[in-house]
Scaffold this motif. Structure first.
Motif, mmCIF file in Angstrom:
data_model
loop_
_atom_site.group_PDB
_atom_site.id
_atom_site.type_symbol
_atom_site.label_atom_id
_atom_site.label_comp_id
_atom_site.label_asym_id
_atom_site.label_seq_id
_atom_site.Cartn_x
_atom_site.Cartn_y
_atom_site.Cartn_z
ATOM 1 N N GLU A 196 45.434 -48.123 75.368
ATOM 2 C CA GLU A 196 44.164 -47.974 74.783
ATOM 3 C C GLU A 196 43.476 -46.649 75.049
ATOM 4 O O GLU A 196 43.058 -45.963 74.422
ATOM 5 N N GLU A 197 43.824 -46.108 76.546
ATOM 6 C CA GLU A 197 43.342 -44.878 76.751
ATOM 7 C C GLU A 197 43.925 -43.724 76.116
ATOM 8 O O GLU A 197 43.507 -42.999 75.889
ATOM 9 N N HIS A 238 39.050 -32.720 74.542
ATOM 10 C CA HIS A 238 40.017 -32.256 75.714
ATOM 11 C C HIS A 238 40.369 -31.196 75.824
ATOM 12 O O HIS A 238 41.388 -31.004 76.153
ATOM 13 N N LYS A 252 45.674 -43.932 73.091
ATOM 14 C CA LYS A 252 45.172 -43.934 71.708
ATOM 15 C C LYS A 252 43.710 -43.220 71.758
ATOM 16 O O LYS A 252 43.403 -42.225 70.795
ATOM 17 N N ASN A 253 42.960 -43.415 72.506
ATOM 18 C CA ASN A 253 41.424 -42.858 72.547
ATOM 19 C C ASN A 253 41.524 -41.363 72.815
ATOM 20 O O ASN A 253 40.858 -40.657 72.206
ATOM 21 N N THR A 254 42.504 -40.898 73.642
ATOM 22 C CA THR A 254 42.731 -39.533 74.160
ATOM 23 C C THR A 254 43.035 -38.832 72.810
ATOM 24 O O THR A 254 42.352 -37.788 72.531
ATOM 25 N N HIS A 305 42.675 -39.668 69.507
ATOM 26 C CA HIS A 305 41.565 -39.830 68.706
ATOM 27 C C HIS A 305 40.394 -39.076 68.984
ATOM 28 O O HIS A 305 40.006 -38.430 68.156
ATOM 29 N N THR A 306 40.167 -38.592 70.082
ATOM 30 C CA THR A 306 39.122 -37.671 70.540
ATOM 31 C C THR A 306 39.753 -36.364 71.259
ATOM 32 O O THR A 306 38.962 -35.898 71.745
ATOM 33 N N ARG A 307 40.923 -35.932 70.664
ATOM 34 C CA ARG A 307 41.615 -34.926 71.075
ATOM 35 C C ARG A 307 40.416 -33.392 71.237
ATOM 36 O O ARG A 307 40.894 -32.804 72.216
ATOM 37 N N GLU A 327 51.463 -39.100 65.582
ATOM 38 C CA GLU A 327 51.195 -39.052 66.893
ATOM 39 C C GLU A 327 51.446 -37.771 67.585
ATOM 40 O O GLU A 327 50.493 -37.323 68.348
#
Length: 362
Positions: A55-56, A67, A58-60, A62-64, A166
Motif C-alpha cells: 500500500e505504501e 517526492h 502504491k501511494n508513493t 500515486h503521489t510521486r 508502474e
C-alpha cells in the motif's frame, strides 16, 4: 537476479494451474531471463521482492510529484538549469530499476554518454583531427521524453502492460499546480514550461533518466549514424550533444538532420549549432579535437594560477580571499587536476608536482 524457474513450475502444478497458464507464464519468464532481466509479475510482486509495504508503494507512485525537490542550478554561460531531484523512496525504486534493468541493456554503439567505460574522451576521440566538426544540441533533452515512451520501453523489454505502466510512473514526473505555486518567482519562470506539459517526463535528477534516454535514442542513433555512414563521415552522441565530422562537402544537410530529429520526438537548440573548420577552435563535449584531443588551455591555465597562489601565499589565505564561503576548496582544485589527468596525464603530473609543495592547511 536469479529466478527459481523449476520451483515455480512445481508450485504452479501443486496449486492446480492449467497448462495454458503455465506455458504463458514460462514464456514471460524466459523472455526476461534471456535478456538477463529480473522476473517481476506485478507491482505486488515487486513490493515483495523489495521488502516494501504494498500500500505504501502504491501511494508513493500515486503521489510521486511530491517526492521530488524542484530547484535551479546556474549555468556557466548564464541562465539556469531546471533540476527535479527524487527523494526516498522514489530514489530507491529508481536505483533498483537502473541497476537491475537498465544497466543490463546494451545502448547504441554511437552513444558515448552515461555508459560504463565510455566518457567525453571516448566521444571526442572519434572526431579528432577532422577537416570539419559539426556540433548541435538537443533542447530540453530529458523533458522531451514522455511517460508514454518510457512505458513503451519497459513493454518492449518483455514486462507485462500493468507493470510497464508502474515502471514508467516511477521513472517520470509531472510538476503539480500545488508545488508550482510554492516556487520562488525565479523558479516559477523556469518551471512554467513544465507546467504546460500534459504528460509526465523524465526528471533531470533521476538515476534512471540517462539509461532510459539512451534506449529511447537507439532509433535516432541508428538513423543519424546511417546517414553519416552513407556520406562517409563520423557520428556520435553524448546525451544531448550530437557531433558529425569529416570533409565539409560530405557533412549531412542540417535540414535532413532536423527532419530526423523532429520525427524522433526531439528539437534542435539552434543557439548551439556550429560548424568549425580546421584551423578554427574545434571543441567536442568540452575537449579540443583539432590535432589531438586535449583539455582547453583556459581550463589548465586556471589550475596553474590557483596552484601558484596557493604555493606563494598558502592555500588557506588564497581560498579565503577568492571564495570564503566554500568549504571544499582543496577537493575542488584536486578534482580539476584529476579531470586533466583523465585526458592529459603528462600535464596532470606537472600539476601534482606543484600541488605537493602547497601547504594544505584547509
Amino acid at each position: 537476479m536469479n529466478f527459481p524457474r523449476n520451483l515455480f513450475i512445481e508450485n504452479a502444478k501443486r496449486e492446480g494451474h492449467s497448462d495454458t497458464y503455465l506455458k504463458e507464464t514460462l514464456d514471460y519468464i524466459d523472455v526476461l531471463k534471456e535478456k538477463n532481466l529480473p522476473v517481476v509479475f506485478s507491482l505486488m510482486h515487486l513490493s515483495i521482492l523489495l521488502g516494501l509495504n504494498f500500500e505504501e508503494l502504491k501511494n508513493t507512485i500515486h503521489t510521486r510529484s511530491f517526492h521530488y525537490s524542484y530547484y535551479l542550478i546556474r549555468k556557466r554561460r548564464g541562465g539556469y538549469r531546471r533540476i527535479i531531484a527524487p527523494h526516498q523512496p522514489i530514489k530507491f525504486l529508481q536505483n533498483w530499476i537502473k541497476i537491475n534493468i537498465l544497466d543490463n541493456i546494451n545502448p547504441s554503439h554511437y552513444a558515448t554518454g552515461f555508459i560504463k567505460n565510455k566518457s567525453i574522451l571516448t566521444n571526442a576521440k572519434l572526431h579528432e583531427d577532422s577537416q570539419v566538426v559539426f556540433n548541435l544540441d538537443l533542447v530540453n533533452f530529458f523533458e522531451s521524453i514522455t511517460e508514454r515512451r518510457i512505458y513503451g520501453i519497459f513493454k518492449s523489454l518483455g514486462y507485462c502492460k500493468n507493470l510497464a505502466v508502474e515502471f514508467a510512473k516511477i521513472c517520470t514526473v509531472q510538476i503539480s499546480c500545488e508545488i508550482f505555486e510554492n516556487l520562488s518567482e525565479l523558479e516559477s519562470e523556469y518551471f512554467s514550461e513544465l507546467l504546460l506539459i500534459k504528460e509526465p517526463v523524465l526528471a533531470q535528477g533521476a538515476s534512471t533518466s540517462p539509461g532510459l534516454s539512451n534506449i529511447v535514442c537507439q532509433r535516432l542513433d541508428k538513423r543519424l549514424s546511417g546517414l553519416a555512414n552513407k556520406l562517409g563521415v563520423n557520428y556520435s552522441r553524448y546525451a544531448d550533444d550530437i557531433t558529425f565530422s569529416g570533409d565539409n562537402e560530405s557533412l549531412p544537410n542540417i535540414g535532413v538532420i532536423r527532419k530526423i530529429i523532429s520525427e524522433e520526438g526531439f528539437n534542435i537548440n539552434w543557439d548551439k549549432v556550429g560548424k568549425y573548420k580546421k584551423g578554427q577552435k574545434q571543441v567536442v563535449t568540452g575537449l579540443l579535437v583539432d590535432g589531438h584531443v586535449r583539455v582547453p588551455k583556459k581550463f589548465k591555465k586556471e589550475i596553474y594560477r590557483h596552484l601558484h597562489f596557493c604555493e606563494k601565499y598558502g592555500a588557506l589565505s588564497h581560498f579565503q580571499r577568492i571564495s570564503p564561503d566554500k568549504g571544499y576548496r582543496k577537493e575542488w582544485l584536486l578534482g580539476k587536476i584529476l579531470f586533466v589527468n583523465s585526458i592529459e596525464p603528462d600535464e596532470a603530473k606537472k600539476m601534482y608536482e606543484i600541488a605537493k609543495k602547497v601547504q594544505w592547511e584547509i
